[in-house]
Design an enzyme around this catalytic site. Structure first.
Site, PDB file in Angstrom:
ATOM      1  N   SER A  46       0.910  -1.273  -0.052  1.00  0.00           N
ATOM      2  CA  SER A  46       0.196  -0.002   0.050  1.00  0.00           C
ATOM      3  C   SER A  46       0.916   1.391  -0.086  1.00  0.00           C
ATOM      4  O   SER A  46       1.969   1.477   0.651  1.00  0.00           O
ATOM      5  CB  SER A  46      -0.681  -0.222   1.117  1.00  0.00           C
ATOM      6  OG  SER A  46      -1.558   1.438   1.604  1.00  0.00           O
TER       7      SER A  46
ATOM      8  N   GLU B 202       0.106   3.736   1.665  1.00  0.00           N
ATOM      9  CA  GLU B 202       0.204   4.109   3.263  1.00  0.00           C
ATOM     10  C   GLU B 202       1.747   3.839   3.561  1.00  0.00           C
ATOM     11  O   GLU B 202       1.841   4.372   4.525  1.00  0.00           O
ATOM     12  CB  GLU B 202      -0.816   3.367   4.000  1.00  0.00           C
ATOM     13  CG  GLU B 202      -2.190   3.897   3.815  1.00  0.00           C
ATOM     14  CD  GLU B 202      -2.390   5.460   4.388  1.00  0.00           C
ATOM     15  OE1 GLU B 202      -2.425   5.621   5.359  1.00  0.00           O
ATOM     16  OE2 GLU B 202      -2.918   6.250   3.333  1.00  0.00           O
TER      17      GLU B 202
ATOM     18  N   TYR C  91      -1.681   0.322  10.646  1.00  0.00           N
ATOM     19  CA  TYR C  91      -2.062  -0.520   9.264  1.00  0.00           C
ATOM     20  C   TYR C  91      -0.797  -0.374   8.408  1.00  0.00           C
ATOM     21  O   TYR C  91      -0.347  -1.397   7.892  1.00  0.00           O
ATOM     22  CB  TYR C  91      -3.099   0.100   8.772  1.00  0.00           C
ATOM     23  CG  TYR C  91      -3.435  -0.217   7.265  1.00  0.00           C
ATOM     24  CD1 TYR C  91      -4.043  -1.267   6.922  1.00  0.00           C
ATOM     25  CD2 TYR C  91      -2.928   0.543   6.074  1.00  0.00           C
ATOM     26  CE1 TYR C  91      -4.033  -1.726   5.626  1.00  0.00           C
ATOM     27  CE2 TYR C  91      -3.005   0.182   4.993  1.00  0.00           C
ATOM     28  CZ  TYR C  91      -3.880  -0.818   4.577  1.00  0.00           C
ATOM     29  OH  TYR C  91      -3.889  -1.306   3.151  1.00  0.00           O
TER      30      TYR C  91
HETATM   31  P1  NDP Z   1     -11.587  -4.870   1.479  1.00  0.00           P
HETATM   32  O1  NDP Z   1     -11.547  -4.179   2.770  1.00  0.00           O
HETATM   33  O2  NDP Z   1     -12.518  -4.647   0.365  1.00  0.00           O
HETATM   34  O3  NDP Z   1     -11.509  -6.419   1.480  1.00  0.00           O
HETATM   35  C1  NDP Z   1     -10.524  -6.966   2.318  1.00  0.00           C
HETATM   36  C2  NDP Z   1     -10.838  -8.640   2.168  1.00  0.00           C
HETATM   37  O4  NDP Z   1     -10.072  -9.363   3.267  1.00  0.00           O
HETATM   38  C3  NDP Z   1     -12.390  -8.987   2.380  1.00  0.00           C
HETATM   39  O5  NDP Z   1     -12.625  -9.931   1.690  1.00  0.00           O
HETATM   40  C4  NDP Z   1     -12.164  -9.560   3.944  1.00  0.00           C
HETATM   41  O6  NDP Z   1     -13.292 -10.555   4.074  1.00  0.00           O
HETATM   42  C5  NDP Z   1     -10.649 -10.175   3.744  1.00  0.00           C
HETATM   43  N1  NDP Z   1     -10.257 -10.391   5.169  1.00  0.00           N
HETATM   44  C6  NDP Z   1     -10.020  -9.683   6.128  1.00  0.00           C
HETATM   45  N2  NDP Z   1      -9.460 -10.461   7.246  1.00  0.00           N
HETATM   46  C7  NDP Z   1      -9.164 -11.507   6.817  1.00  0.00           C
HETATM   47  C8  NDP Z   1      -8.713 -12.551   7.360  1.00  0.00           C
HETATM   48  N3  NDP Z   1      -8.386 -12.700   8.704  1.00  0.00           N
HETATM   49  N4  NDP Z   1      -8.615 -13.768   6.783  1.00  0.00           N
HETATM   50  C9  NDP Z   1      -8.902 -14.040   5.457  1.00  0.00           C
HETATM   51  N5  NDP Z   1      -9.478 -12.732   4.833  1.00  0.00           N
HETATM   52  C10 NDP Z   1      -9.755 -11.650   5.583  1.00  0.00           C
HETATM   53  O7  NDP Z   1     -10.190  -4.308   0.817  1.00  0.00           O
HETATM   54  P2  NDP Z   1      -9.787  -4.040  -0.628  1.00  0.00           P
HETATM   55  O8  NDP Z   1     -10.327  -4.699  -1.557  1.00  0.00           O
HETATM   56  O9  NDP Z   1     -10.083  -2.448  -0.932  1.00  0.00           O
HETATM   57  O10 NDP Z   1      -8.342  -4.259  -0.689  1.00  0.00           O
HETATM   58  C11 NDP Z   1      -7.680  -5.479  -1.059  1.00  0.00           C
HETATM   59  C12 NDP Z   1      -6.253  -5.367  -0.505  1.00  0.00           C
HETATM   60  O11 NDP Z   1      -5.271  -4.305  -0.970  1.00  0.00           O
HETATM   61  C13 NDP Z   1      -5.848  -5.243   1.085  1.00  0.00           C
HETATM   62  O12 NDP Z   1      -5.028  -5.954   1.490  1.00  0.00           O
HETATM   63  C14 NDP Z   1      -5.751  -3.614   1.244  1.00  0.00           C
HETATM   64  O13 NDP Z   1      -5.059  -3.349   2.407  1.00  0.00           O
HETATM   65  C15 NDP Z   1      -5.007  -3.501   0.104  1.00  0.00           C
HETATM   66  N6  NDP Z   1      -4.571  -2.178  -0.592  1.00  0.00           N
HETATM   67  C16 NDP Z   1      -6.111  -1.421  -1.016  1.00  0.00           C
HETATM   68  C17 NDP Z   1      -5.987  -0.175  -1.475  1.00  0.00           C
HETATM   69  C18 NDP Z   1      -7.384   0.255  -1.869  1.00  0.00           C
HETATM   70  O14 NDP Z   1      -7.212   1.444  -2.078  1.00  0.00           O
HETATM   71  N7  NDP Z   1      -8.324  -0.205  -1.967  1.00  0.00           N
HETATM   72  C19 NDP Z   1      -4.802   0.265  -1.818  1.00  0.00           C
HETATM   73  C20 NDP Z   1      -3.593  -0.318  -1.284  1.00  0.00           C
HETATM   74  C21 NDP Z   1      -3.561  -1.775  -0.829  1.00  0.00           C
HETATM   75  P3  NDP Z   1     -14.701 -10.211   4.848  1.00  0.00           P
HETATM   76  O15 NDP Z   1     -15.511  -9.972   3.491  1.00  0.00           O
HETATM   77  O16 NDP Z   1     -14.944 -11.594   5.444  1.00  0.00           O
HETATM   78  O17 NDP Z   1     -14.285  -8.831   5.627  1.00  0.00           O
HETATM   79  P1  GDR Z   2      -6.921   5.734   3.437  1.00  0.00           P
HETATM   80  O1  GDR Z   2      -8.472   5.705   2.927  1.00  0.00           O
HETATM   81  O2  GDR Z   2      -6.630   5.611   4.867  1.00  0.00           O
HETATM   82  O3  GDR Z   2      -6.082   6.580   2.359  1.00  0.00           O
HETATM   83  O4  GDR Z   2      -6.660   4.013   2.923  1.00  0.00           O
HETATM   84  P2  GDR Z   2      -9.807   6.706   3.570  1.00  0.00           P
HETATM   85  O5  GDR Z   2     -10.602   6.639   2.430  1.00  0.00           O
HETATM   86  O6  GDR Z   2     -10.090   5.711   4.770  1.00  0.00           O
HETATM   87  O7  GDR Z   2      -9.059   8.039   4.083  1.00  0.00           O
HETATM   88  C1  GDR Z   2      -8.422   8.720   2.984  1.00  0.00           C
HETATM   89  C2  GDR Z   2      -8.175  10.147   3.674  1.00  0.00           C
HETATM   90  O8  GDR Z   2      -9.673  10.863   3.827  1.00  0.00           O
HETATM   91  C3  GDR Z   2      -9.577  11.621   5.015  1.00  0.00           C
HETATM   92  N1  GDR Z   2     -10.973  11.672   5.607  1.00  0.00           N
HETATM   93  C4  GDR Z   2     -11.537  10.484   5.880  1.00  0.00           C
HETATM   94  N2  GDR Z   2     -11.683   9.098   5.821  1.00  0.00           N
HETATM   95  C5  GDR Z   2     -12.697   8.362   6.112  1.00  0.00           C
HETATM   96  N3  GDR Z   2     -12.315   6.978   6.075  1.00  0.00           N
HETATM   97  N4  GDR Z   2     -13.642   8.836   6.798  1.00  0.00           N
HETATM   98  C6  GDR Z   2     -13.914  10.293   6.905  1.00  0.00           C
HETATM   99  O9  GDR Z   2     -14.902  10.822   7.438  1.00  0.00           O
HETATM  100  C7  GDR Z   2     -12.598  11.250   6.459  1.00  0.00           C
HETATM  101  N5  GDR Z   2     -12.704  12.526   6.602  1.00  0.00           N
HETATM  102  C8  GDR Z   2     -11.458  12.673   5.834  1.00  0.00           C
HETATM  103  C9  GDR Z   2      -8.691  10.669   5.951  1.00  0.00           C
HETATM  104  O10 GDR Z   2      -8.099  11.158   7.193  1.00  0.00           O
HETATM  105  C10 GDR Z   2      -7.512  10.264   5.014  1.00  0.00           C
HETATM  106  O11 GDR Z   2      -6.539  11.170   4.749  1.00  0.00           O
HETATM  107  C11 GDR Z   2      -7.218   3.530   2.025  1.00  0.00           C
HETATM  108  C12 GDR Z   2      -7.374   1.864   2.267  1.00  0.00           C
HETATM  109  O12 GDR Z   2      -7.992   1.117   1.115  1.00  0.00           O
HETATM  110  C13 GDR Z   2      -6.224   1.205   2.775  1.00  0.00           C
HETATM  111  O13 GDR Z   2      -6.217  -0.196   2.808  1.00  0.00           O
HETATM  112  C14 GDR Z   2      -5.047   1.555   1.357  1.00  0.00           C
HETATM  113  O14 GDR Z   2      -4.047   0.640   1.803  1.00  0.00           O
HETATM  114  C15 GDR Z   2      -4.889   2.889   1.291  1.00  0.00           C
HETATM  115  O15 GDR Z   2      -5.933   3.445   0.882  1.00  0.00           O
HETATM  116  C16 GDR Z   2      -4.085   3.075   0.038  1.00  0.00           C
END
Ligand code: NDP
Ligand code: GDR
Length: 323
Positions: free
Chosen positions: A124, A126, A148
């Site tokens: 990520s 992050e 995280y």
């Molecule tokens: P989601 O939160 O939408 O999905 C996470 C998935 O992981 C769900 O299917 C969840 O299952 C499963 N999960 C959680 N805990 C466990 C566990 N203990 N064992 C097995 N499965 C588990 O995430 P995204 O699809 O957005 O992201 C996918 C991956 O990419 C994650 O690793 C995230 O950290 C990473 N990532 C995401 C980004 C983004 O912007 N979306 C950017 C960079 C990295 P359940 O449905 O049961 O909760």
């Molecule tokens: P992020 O995504 O933390 O970048 O992680 P999120 O959308 O939660 O926050 C982005 C930014 O928005 C600001 N923010 C708020 N965020 C949330 N959730 N709710 C609010 O009300 C709000 N107001 C302002 C936050 O402070 C932050 O700066 C996501 C996840 O998908 C991670 O798993 C992944 O790794 C990173 O993106 C890349």
């Protein structure tokens, strides 16, 4: 022979898009699901009859070993994670168990069952956190700002260590924020598009947010899982940054989303200090030139198109939920 893929986190945003992509590439697709009192399979509803689901958890070593033996995958995509940054302060140990040690559990399972299985780790942006260098690329030093982010750095480095120590095909994609109509409702983009839809339809009055100045490089999840797939087809396991290269603030996102429903965001958005994080990441923007050059990848959906897509989908969703 059809290639076989195993996706952990198939029920999540990215898992669902990746499953669709791999089916289109003629893969046999398998995914892990966690036991829950109510099954949450809505994101994979469209493909449920064409994929195979297996119960497993990144916290449970035997379940991972058994699934690898049973499925015999060619490729494992590790998308499972505790992915919500604010929860990582409330549950730091659990976050580390899943996102850090969980990766080691899966890598160990692969090493013991069949070292030839290719592995993808969902890293990520992050991890860059508050690094002073911008834009961020594969060489940029990490400066994590949440449990995280720290857990993801562990996952990233253990992946590269298994590659270097055991010669396994282990790659890591450092993906910047990517969104879609399937994004979890607590993430800021989806929280905003859903609120814009609800306010437009008279079901909500205000939207409370935290840090409006935070800037992120937001792309479309469908584009990003294509990059993930391409990394696994590359001739060597490597690290790739995936990003659009353009950053916008949360404020910009609000403005554009509310404009989609002909409303002025300033009349509805309020800052709630309880939503401000103990430490935030203020400005992330990625340089994905390596992926563009070596994987021939580029994003197709613009910031404006992404927001339009999410707002339109949320308007339909809100109407359905109402009915
Ligand atoms: P989601 O939160 O939408 O999905 C996470 C998935 O992981 C769900 O299917 C969840 O299952 C499963 N999960 C959680 N805990 C466990 C566990 N203990 N064992 C097995 N499965 C588990 O995430 P995204 O699809 O957005 O992201 C996918 C991956 O990419 C994650 O690793 C995230 O950290 C990473 N990532 C995401 C980004 C983004 O912007 N979306 C950017 C960079 C990295 P359940 O449905 O049961 O909760
Ligand atoms: P992020 O995504 O933390 O970048 O992680 P999120 O959308 O939660 O926050 C982005 C930014 O928005 C600001 N923010 C708020 N965020 C949330 N959730 N709710 C609010 O009300 C709000 N107001 C302002 C936050 O402070 C932050 O700066 C996501 C996840 O998908 C991670 O798993 C992944 O790794 C990173 O993106 C890349």
């Amino acid at each position: 022979m059809r290639k076989r893929a195993l996706i952990t986190g198939i029920t999540g945003q990215d898992g669902s898009y990746l499953a669709e992509l791999l089916l289109a590439e003629n893969y046999e697709v398998h995914g892990t699901v966690r036991r829950a009192s109510i099954e949450r399979l809505d994101r994979i509803e469209k493909v449920i009859g064409r994929i195979n689901l297996h119960q497993a958890d990144l916290l449970d070593q035997n379940s991972l070993m058994n699934i690898l033996k049973e499925v015999e995958p060619d490729e494992v995509y590790n998308l499972a994670a505790q992915s919500f940054v604010p929860t990582s302060w409330k549950q730091p140990i659990y976050t580390g168990e899943v996102n850090a040690i969980g990766v080691t559990r899966l890598l160990e399972a692969i090493r013991l069952v069949n070292k030839g299985i290719k592995f993808y780790q969902a890293s990520s942006s992050e991890m860059f956190g508050n690094t002073p260098y911008s834009p961020q690329n594969e060489e940029t030093p990490f400066y994590p700002r949440s449990p995280y982010a720290v857990s993801k750095i562990y996952g990233h480095y253990i992946t590269m260590n298994y590659r270097d120590s055991y010669g396994m095909f282990c790659c890591s994609g450092i993906l910047f924020n990517h969104e879609s109509p399937r994004r979890g409702e607590e993430f800021v983009t989806r929280k905003i598009t859903l609120a814009a839809a609800r306010i437009k339809l008279g079901l909500q009055e205000k939207l409370k947010l935290g840090n409006l100045d935070a800037k992120r490089d937001w792309g479309f999840a469908g584009d990003y899982v294509r990059a993930v797939y391409l990394m696994m087809q590359h001739n060597q396991p490597d690290v790739f940054v995936i990003a659009t290269g353009v950053a916008h603030s949360v404020r910009d996102f609000c403005k554009a989303a509310f404009e989609c429903v002909d409303l002025n965001w300033e009349n509805y958005v309020e800052v709630d200090s309880s939503l401000i994080r103990p430490a935030d990441v203020n400005h992330l923007v990625g340089d994905s030139s390596k992926a563009r050059k070596l994987l021939k990848w580029k994003p197709e959906v613009s910031f404006e198109q992404l927001i339009e897509m999410m707002v339109a989908s949320d308007i339909e969703l809100v109407k359905r939920r109402k009915g």
